[in-house]
Design a protein around this motif. Structure first.
Motif, PDB file in Angstrom:
ATOM      1  N   LYS D  43       9.100  89.323  41.399  1.00  0.00           N
ATOM      2  CA  LYS D  43       8.545  90.241  42.393  1.00  0.00           C
ATOM      3  C   LYS D  43       7.234  89.710  42.952  1.00  0.00           C
ATOM      4  CE  LYS D  43       8.325  93.395  39.171  1.00  0.00           C
ATOM      5  NZ  LYS D  43       8.888  92.713  38.007  1.00  0.00           N
ATOM      6  N   THR D  44       6.333  89.359  42.042  1.00  0.00           N
ATOM      7  CA  THR D  44       5.031  88.873  42.489  1.00  0.00           C
ATOM      8  C   THR D  44       5.184  87.588  43.288  1.00  0.00           C
ATOM      9  OG1 THR D  44       3.986  89.887  40.587  1.00  0.00           O
ATOM     10  CG2 THR D  44       2.748  88.165  41.695  1.00  0.00           C
ATOM     11  N   THR D  45       6.095  86.746  42.838  1.00  0.00           N
ATOM     12  CA  THR D  45       6.311  85.476  43.536  1.00  0.00           C
ATOM     13  C   THR D  45       6.729  85.725  44.976  1.00  0.00           C
ATOM     14  OG1 THR D  45       7.007  84.535  41.450  1.00  0.00           O
ATOM     15  CG2 THR D  45       7.548  83.293  43.422  1.00  0.00           C
ATOM     16  N   HIS D  85      -3.744  92.866  45.048  1.00  0.00           N
ATOM     17  CA  HIS D  85      -3.177  92.059  43.971  1.00  0.00           C
ATOM     18  C   HIS D  85      -3.105  92.844  42.673  1.00  0.00           C
ATOM     19  CE1 HIS D  85      -3.403  88.317  46.302  1.00  0.00           C
ATOM     20  NE2 HIS D  85      -4.419  88.933  46.872  1.00  0.00           N
ATOM     21  N   GLN D  86      -2.219  92.341  41.826  1.00  0.00           N
ATOM     22  CA  GLN D  86      -2.044  92.942  40.515  1.00  0.00           C
ATOM     23  C   GLN D  86      -3.384  92.913  39.777  1.00  0.00           C
ATOM     24  OE1 GLN D  86       1.386  91.224  38.808  1.00  0.00           O
ATOM     25  NE2 GLN D  86       1.416  92.546  37.026  1.00  0.00           N
ATOM     26  N   HIS D  87      -4.098  91.801  39.962  1.00  0.00           N
ATOM     27  CA  HIS D  87      -5.461  91.745  39.428  1.00  0.00           C
ATOM     28  C   HIS D  87      -6.399  91.708  40.606  1.00  0.00           C
ATOM     29  CE1 HIS D  87      -2.837  90.178  36.284  1.00  0.00           C
ATOM     30  NE2 HIS D  87      -3.560  91.032  35.577  1.00  0.00           N
ATOM     31  N   LEU D 164       1.453  96.395  47.611  1.00  0.00           N
ATOM     32  CA  LEU D 164       0.751  96.861  46.421  1.00  0.00           C
ATOM     33  C   LEU D 164       1.511  96.375  45.198  1.00  0.00           C
ATOM     34  CD1 LEU D 164       0.274 100.523  47.670  1.00  0.00           C
ATOM     35  CD2 LEU D 164      -1.550  98.863  47.410  1.00  0.00           C
ATOM     36  N   ASP D 165       0.893  95.475  44.434  1.00  0.00           N
ATOM     37  CA  ASP D 165       1.583  94.907  43.268  1.00  0.00           C
ATOM     38  C   ASP D 165       1.151  95.651  42.012  1.00  0.00           C
ATOM     39  OD1 ASP D 165       2.925  93.406  41.455  1.00  0.00           O
ATOM     40  OD2 ASP D 165       2.110  91.460  42.092  1.00  0.00           O
ATOM     41  N   GLU D 166       2.055  96.417  41.482  1.00  0.00           N
ATOM     42  CA  GLU D 166       1.785  97.227  40.290  1.00  0.00           C
ATOM     43  C   GLU D 166       0.463  97.973  40.367  1.00  0.00           C
ATOM     44  OE1 GLU D 166       2.666  95.757  36.437  1.00  0.00           O
ATOM     45  OE2 GLU D 166       3.988  94.206  37.257  1.00  0.00           O
ATOM     46  N   PRO D 167       0.317  98.774  41.382  1.00  0.00           N
ATOM     47  CA  PRO D 167      -0.976  99.429  41.567  1.00  0.00           C
ATOM     48  C   PRO D 167      -1.230 100.522  40.537  1.00  0.00           C
ATOM     49  CG  PRO D 167       0.584 100.287  43.147  1.00  0.00           C
ATOM     50  CD  PRO D 167       1.287  99.187  42.412  1.00  0.00           C
TER      51      PRO D 167
HETATM   52 MG    MG Z   1       4.124  90.476  38.821  1.00  0.00          MG
END
Ligand code: MG
Ligand code: ATP
Ligand code: ATP
Ligand code: MG
Lengths: 329, 304, 356, 509
Positions: D43-45, D85-87, D164-167
């Motif tokens: 997913k993030t990729t 970002h996730q972070h 939104l990545d894993e917000p």
């Molecule tokens: Mg990810």
């Protein structure tokens, strides 16, 4: 390289000059001058190089000057000079003492000379100077010339070697002017004219009217301060008065070039002898401008002929041995 | 107060100028995440170039410009090596120091045909500015007036740098790059360009520092005349936590301690101990600054 | 197969770097109108030309290597120690004094001196570590400042209380050690001494420690993420202080073997002028803090120096230029040249300032 | 309706490893598109390619009908794509306003107009109903607020598509609610949102369309009204989810005894906290993050000195002991922040797994770590927890693992210590539902075997599912205690907000 020359060298070292002179014209004498540091901030080595070069040129010898990058490189360079079959290896200074002691002892059949210190080995000629005598004269002149009774000195570093300068100067000063205050400051480096200048400016602001420079290349900073603030100053080794005769009124001289010249000359001419040669006031190997040696510039009124005459008298006493300058401080 | 008179203060201000300028340059680098140990070399190159410039153009303005340009050239090399070729910045910094010493010594011989030092008593140094009104005020005049323009420039530079960092957009981005390079990059900030710019600006400051040394304080060039000032600048930069005003303070602090040590030379203490004093006192001063440490130095800790 | 490929890859970079460094050096030599080949030949001869020169290179590499090893450990722990110079000098002076004044047979003197040098260097370094741990005085600053203090203090000791007052007494140095306290030379008439063996053994030992022992693991993890290390039960302060002590101890040992094996007395400035400390730092960084790599980078950097000395002795290239070439070579071997660098070169212009 | 964005047949390979395999998605204006999938599904990729942070190996991105190629985030931003970002990518020492405008600062002849920036941020904040304090330093902001800053930044940059990545992984339940509302608001105002999450409940609440990834491939793409949580879970995991094991009734002796624990650092952080964890018991600590949970974890594990009170573990006084001592006495610890405390990102999986084992007799003999023996153990963990380590296996850099896989590695490592007491902080943060199930199962099994667990989680459902007893923290104190039977989400929420609940059994200590 083979060691075939060794017997011939040996003969030469024991002073059989005539025998060797005959075969000489064919082969140039090869002489190595191994300096313990880079020629650079210390004019002393430049002078030595000049003196040796001059002699080699005049007398038709081959001279190779090798500068050492640091303490560890001295021994290495000496060894290589031995391996490369130089006929005479000249080195200089206290830093080279240990290295030469080792190398000369390991190669008793080779000729060495060291300038500015003594090594007691049968194959080493040592040439030394009694700088403290010249410094003494300098101090004496300063004591007589000062109007403010405050005399300064800017010294490169607080190391034993330079005590010959500060000590001699201080003794001379006391001798002619016991009331004079002597201000000494140390730069902490041989290569920092900016700080040397600030120190001179400070001494001037404290009232010194004569400030002796003994800060190696820092002396240039002292001279500049003198030019700015109008006090008087002096330099080292060669006649520095030519730089700015208005303010640089004296110079303490040291005949390193002559020492190197003489060493090379005696070797080429076959009169080279191991043992110790020292140069002091008596031998005119050290001195002070106007007093023991002439100068290219006219005498400055701050010193004046009267002072020169008085110091000349002191010089004569030292030469005659009636006035003693301490050996160390 | 015999041993702390005003000429000492005025002397301190002059002596501290090259250190301050170089430290400000170092701060620019450290703010973009680069620890520049090549300050010593950059200042030395500047000092030499200033003399060469003065000798050949006879213009002091051009001489200073020349000094800045030469140091910038070296900075360019530094940035190309560290950023372009990803070389270790400390290795490059040390090599730059070696290179600067070797090249200036060599060039001294090549250009002026002398060894050790080039001194021309007719060469004019930077003028001393006598500030009209202040000059006549007794103590203040002595301290503040009568320095070379570069001295004032150095103090001005720390204020300008402060304005740059905390008031301008580019300065703001520079701070961002140093604070969090990953985030800066992800935002599309031109990190590389900002880094190179900071390094080159550092070159300008170091070049000017060199000019002050060789044309302001004295008028000559001698081999290795920086005599370790670049490393002191590094310390001043770290102590000042790469903050322009902090650096101003830490440079002055060091300068005053150095002045103090000069005054103590007259007393019976061995000189080695008086020379130690500035370093010892700087460490002591760190005890009192300890609460604010961390910021600038923590990211350098992991420089590897 | 993969291993061979990896090895080739890891060799490409330093090789390219050396080649580019030599080419740049050649430009410098050509610029002053000297023979490029001749100069490099002399450089090679001065460093590796025959066994004598090779042994001098090894002798010069000895203190560099020891300092570099100590720093390697500190860097791995994420501690930046810039104080090797002071630690080396203080170790050397303490060791020298012990070797002179301890009334004991030669071998005991040597051992006592080695231990003293190690401990003195270590403690001096530890002090900086302690100030960081306890008072949060950044190591980078304190180590740099402590250098000046150590060097000045040693200078005081040898120019006054412990000065060699025999003879002219013109140098700030201690008296000569008695022969029994000299570290033996490895080959008669050659400068390389047993200190080199000590350094090699130390490198192997350090490699083993870092690679296989829990302590090595802890040092490594602390260097990578101190929070993680702490969380995992690694005593951050303890490992940091150990790292500092060890790196100072190595520096102290470097100074000690240089005195016992080469100078035979402590001479003011003899350890600082050759820049052993900064060279050691570079050796570590070039070797990426790998102890085995340090062996090679130290010898390489030492070879640059002995090579430059050879150039000075046997060519008309001035000494300053030799040091310029040396600096240029160092500059380039630090660069990360690689395939990707070439690729990058090629497509430059199109891709200017994207995301690096 | 024309698609605003189309990603066609996107493929991304890392060496031999295919992270994305011909993934296609579409996104319309005003649409909220959820992407779900296991840890490491890619997913993030996929999003990194959309944002220009990675170059696709193949595939095409079509924006408003035109194919585009991004060389960097800058390009993506210019094209109206923004990513949270996730972070977080924030500058802690800058203010909220500075963080939002950076890159596009209001300026006048080179000077940064900070007042204008603050005004613009205030305006933006009002427009989208996303509250922030422009002057506050980001480092002092709560996680939820930091996230709002990230979203505002993206909006400020003019993004029409917001990723939104894993917000929600790091948010408190209340903050999650606000965020979901914000997402809806954004969609209503015409923005398109791509939402990556593991929480299917949230997906069902907010998404219009859902795409499921597994092993780098799309396994399904459905409209919300045509699916439900269970279907999605099956698509994601590829199997049915199982029920947790039954909890055996146990009545163990006290294991961890905390008494009057007090921690101060300028202000009071923990105030007279007392509680006990028994053998065979899971004690959950609920609370809005920032109410002393972190300090409590650090104090117990030995990472932080306490000013007052005692901590006893298995009867041994471990107050103010070193971490090593506490761990030796019997603690293992799943840390709350896996990147800060839990790993060394540049190191390999194996090295990360080794932490804490390097001096254990089983893996350490005659001064040397027994690598071979240990490697076998790690391999077993990797198999058991289905950790996707990438092509280099145990030598893969930990930083290259997807967030969830890294979390699994940490859980495996800490469970592997087999200590009587486990402190688990946010043990399933960022892990997929399959893995979550597995971790929960492992915790229950540990409990059933007679060990004690202190569970700290901001996820109420997790606390409720696992805990035998629930403590709620508020402002550094234990605000209340509820037994498993009496606990309801409502009661806990009231306590978390500082209120009081009648009938809460005060079984302290
Ligand atoms: Mg990810
Ligand atoms: N730079 C990289 N080098 C090698 N492999 C990588 C890299 N980045 C990601 N991967 C691998 O690609 C796969 C997909 O990673 P990605 O981060 O996209 O997963 P994800 O779906 O976001 O997982 P999660 O839900 O855990 O965040 C993972 O197996 C990961 O290990
Ligand atoms: N407040 C804003 N909101 C949305 N987009 C903006 C805003 N300000 C600027 N932009 C857009 O962002 C792009 C770059 O902005 P800007 O001109 O500020 O960059 P820059 O400062 O020139 O960048 P650099 O100095 O790094 O080259 C422009 O296309 C501009 O239209
Ligand atoms: Mg994740």
């Amino acid at each position: 390289a083979g060691g075939g020359n060794a017997p011939a060298d040996n003969g030469q070292a024991s002073g059989q000059a005539p025998a060797e002179q005959k075969e000489e014209p064919a082969v140039k004498k090869r002489i190595a001058l191994v300096l313990p540091e880079k020629i650079g901030v210390n004019p002393f080595f430049q002078q030595m190089d000049d003196g040796a070069k001059k002699a080699a040129e005049e007398l038709g010898a081959e001279l190779k000057t090798i500068e050492s990058t640091d303490y560890g490189a001295i021994e290495e360079n000496l060894r290589v000079a031995v391996a490369e079959q130089y006929d005479l290896i000249i080195t200089s200074s206290f830093e080279s003492e240990d290295a030469l002691k080792k190398v000369a002892a390991e190669n008793p059949d080779r000729n060495f000379a060291i300038i500015d210190t003594v090594i007691d080995l049968p194959n080493v000629r040592s040439v030394t100077f009694r700088e403290q005598e010249a410094a003494y004269l300098m101090g004496a002149a300063a004591g007589l010339a000062t109007k403010t009774n405050k005399v300064g000195m800017v010294v490169a570093m607080d190391i034993p070697l330079l005590k010959k300068w500060t000590g001699g100067f201080s003794e001379g000063l006391k001798a002619t002017n016991p009331n004079a205050e002597f201000i000494v400051n140390y730069v902490g480096s041989f290569t920092d004219p900016a700080k040397a200048k600030e120190l001179a400016l400070l001494q001037a602001s404290q009232g010194a009217d004569f400030i002796n420079g003994a800060a190696a290349v820092g002396d240039l900073g002292v001279f500049e301060a003198a030019k700015e603030k109008g006090f008087y100053t002096a330099g080292q080794d060669v006649d520095r008065t030519v730089i700015d005769p208005e303010h640089i009124v004296l110079s303490q001289l040291k005949g390193t070039d002559a020492a190197a010249y003489e060493t090379v000359k005696s070797f080429v001419e076959g009169t080279f002898q191991p043992g110790v040669v020292t140069y002091g006031l008596k031998e005119k190997g050290v001195g002070v401008t106007y007093i023991t040696h002439d100068s290219a510039t006219p005498l400055h009124a701050f010193i004046g002929q009267e002072v020169v005459d008085k110091v000349k008298a002191i010089n004569e006493e030292i030469v005659a041995g009636t006035r003693k300058v301490p050996e160390s401080f | 107060m015999e041993w702390l008179d005003w000429s000492l203060v005025s002397s301190t201000i002059r002596m501290v100028t090259p250190i301050l300028l170089a430290a400000l340059g170092g701060a620019l680098c450290s703010r973009v995440g680069i620890f520049n140990v090549g300050l010593e070399g950059l200042v030395l190159v500047g000092a030499f170039a200033a003399i060469v410039g003065n000798h050949f153009t006879g213009s002091l303005f051009l001489a200073v410009l020349f000094a800045a340009a030469a140091s910038v050239l070296f900075s360019l090399l530094f940035s190309y090596m560290t950023i372009g070729l990803k070389a270790n910045e400390i290795v490059v910094g040390v090599a730059i120091n070696f290179l600067a010493l070797g090249l200036t010594t060599f060039a001294l011989r090549a250009v002026f045909d002398v060894k050790g030092a080039f001194y021309d008593k007719d060469m004019a140094g930077l003028p001393r500015l006598e500030i009209p009104l202040i000059h006549d005020i007794p103590v203040l005049g002595e301290i503040v007036s009568g320095h070379s323009p570069l001295v004032y420039l150095a103090f001005l530079a720390s204020i300008l740098l402060y304005i740059f960092f905390y008031r301008t957009v580019t300065g703001f981005r520079v701070l961002a790059v140093g604070m969090n390079p990953v985030a800066a990059r992800s935002l599309g900030l031109k990190t590389t360009r900002l880094q190179v710019m900071a390094i080159l600006l550092c070159g300008v400051l170091c070049g000017v520092a060199g000019a002050q040394l060789s044309l302001g304080q004295v008028t000559m060039f001698t081999e290795g005349m920086t005599a370790g000032r670049g490393f002191i600048a590094l310390v001043a930069m770290m102590m000042g936590q790469s903050h322009p005003l902090g650096i101003l303070a830490s440079s002055l602090l060091f300068g005053f301690m150095d002045a103090l040590s000069i005054r103590l030379q007259g007393f019976s203490l061995p000189t080695q101990f008086t020379s130690m004093l500035p370093y010892v006192l700087t460490i002591v001063a760190m005890f009192f600054l300890k609460d604010k440490n961390g910021g600038a130095s923590s990211n350098q800790q992991s420089a590897r | 197969m993969v291993a061979v490929k990896e090895l080739c890859k890891s060799l490409v970079q330093p090789l390219l770097a050396v080649i580019i460094g030599l080419l740049t050096g050649a430009l410098v030599i050509a610029a002053v109108g000297e023979s490029i080949i001749g100069t490099y030949q002399e450089m090679w001869k001065g460093a590796f030309g025959n066994f004598y020169f090779f042994s001098s290179t090894l002798a010069r590499a000895t203190p560099i290597m020891l300092i570099a090893l100590g720093l390697a450990l500190a860097f791995r722990a994420g501690v930046f120690n810039l104080g090797a110079e002071g630690q080396m000098v203080l170790g050397a002076i303490s060791a020298t004094l012990v070797a002179i004044y301890l009334p004991a047979p030669g071998i005991v003197k040597i051992l006592a001196a080695l231990v003293t040098g190690i401990v003195a260097g270590g403690l001096w370094s530890l002090m900086a570590g302690y100030m960081e741990a306890k008072f949060r005085i950044p190591l980078l600053i304190s180590t740099l400042l402590l250098n000046y203090i150590a060097v000045l203090f040693a200078s005081y000791l040898v120019s006054d209380p412990f000065q060699d007052k025999s003879g002219s007494a013109a140098l700030a140095q201690t008296v000569m050690l008695e022969k029994g306290a000299w570290l033996p030379k490895l080959f008669a008439g050659m400068s390389v001494h047993s200190g080199f063996i000590i350094a090699i053994v130390a490198a192997l030992l350090l490699f083993w420690v870092i690679r296989f022992t829990p302590f090595g693991y802890e040092v490594k993890m602390l260097g990578h993420n101190p929070f993680f290390a702490q969380y995992g039960g690694i005593h951050r302060i303890k490992v940091m202080l150990t790292g500092m002590f060890a790196s100072g101890a190595f520096a102290g040992l470097a100074g000690t073997v240089e005195v016992l094996g080469a100078h035979y007395r402590f001479v003011d400035g003899a350890l600082t002028v050759p820049n052993f400390a900064w060279t050691g730092l570079m050796a570590t960084l070039l070797a990426n803090s790998n102890p085995i790599g340090v062996i090679f980078t130290s010898i390489l950097l030492a070879a640059f120096q002995t090579g430059a000395m050879g150039v000075e002795r046997n060519t008309e290239v001035p000494l300053e230029l030799a040091s310029v070439i040396q600096a240029v070579l160092i500059l380039f071997i630090s660069a990360r040249f690689s395939y990707s660098w070439w690729k990058q070169r090629k497509k430059k212009g199109g891709e200017s300032h994207g995301v690096a | 309706m024309a698609h605003r964005l189309e990603m066609r047949e996107m493929t991304k390979k890392y060496g031999d490893f295919t992270a994305n395999d011909k993934v296609s998605i579409t996104l319309g204006a005003g649409e909220v598109h959820a992407i779900v999938g296991e840890n490491g599904a890619g997913k993030t990729t996929l999003m990194r390619m959309l944002y220009g942070m990675e170059q696709p190996t193949s595939g095409e991105i079509v924006l408003n009908g035109k194919p585009v190629a991004f060389r960097g985030p800058n390009d993506a931003i210019q094209h109206g794509i923004g990513m949270v970002h996730q972070h977080f990518m924030l500058f802690g020492e800058f203010s909220v306003a500075e963080n939002i405008v950076i890159g596009y600062e209001p300026r006048k002849s080179g000077f940064f107009l900070r007042k204008d920036a603050a005004a613009k941020v205030r305006e933006l904040s009002k427009q989208y109903r996303i509250p922030v304090n422009p002057q506050a330093l980001v480092a002092n902001c709560s996680i939820g607020e930091q996230q709002r800053v990230e979203i505002l930044k993206v909006l400020y940059q003019g993004a029409d598509i917001i990723v939104l990545d894993e917000p929600t992984a790091v948010l408190t339940p209340l903050e999650v609610k606000d965020l979901l509302q914000t997402i809806r608001n954004l969609a209503e105002s015409g923005k398109s949102v791509i939402l990556i999450t593991h929480k299917l409940q949230e997906v069902m609440e907010v998404a219009d369309r859902i795409t499921v990834l597994r092993g780098g491939k799309v396994t399904g793409s459905v409209a919300k009204d045509q699916t439900n949580v269970d279907d999605l879970a099956r698509l994601m995991v590829g199997r049915e989810l199982q029920q947790l094991s039954e909890r055996l009734p146990l009545d163990g002796k006290p294991l961890l005894q905390v008494e009057n624990l007090t921690v101060r650092d300028k202000q009071s952080l923990l105030d007279q906290v007392s509680f006990t964890v028994h053998h065979g018991e899971i004690v959950g600590i609920a609370g809005v993050s920032g109410n002393g949970q972190s300090e409590l974890l650090q104090a117990i594990s030995g990472l932080r000195n306490i000013q007052d009170g005692t901590i006893r573990l298995s009867g041994v006084d471990v107050t103010n002991q070193s971490v090593a001592k506490v761990r030796e006495t019997g603690l293992s610890h799943i840390p709350e922040d896996r990147y800060l405390w839990g790993t060394a990102k540049q190191e390999s999986v194996e090295e990360n797994a080794l932490m804490g084992y390097q001096r254990k007799p089983a893996y350490y003999r005659r001064g040397v770590i027994l690598r071979d023996a240990f490697r076998r153990v790690v391999q077993e963990w990797v198999n058991r927890f289905a950790i996707k380590t990438g092509s280099k296996q145990l030598n893969e850099q930990a930083g290259n693992l997807s967030g969830g896989n890294l979390q699994k590695l940490i859980v495996a490592r800490e469970l592997g210590h087999e200590t009587p007491f486990l402190m688990a902080a946010e043990p399933t943060r960022g892990v997929d539902i399959g893995a979550m199930e597995y971790i929960h199962q492992a915790l229950i099994e540990k409990r059933n075997s007679g060990d004690g667990i202190l569970l700290v989680s901001s996820e109420l459902s997790e606390i409720m599912a696992l805990s035998d007893r629930i403590l709620v923290m508020y402002k550094g104190r234990i605000a209340g205690e509820l037994s498993r039977a009496e606990a309801t989400e409502e009661k806990i929420s009231v306590l978390m907000a500082g209120g009081s609940v009648h009938g809460s059994s005060q079984r302290a200590v």
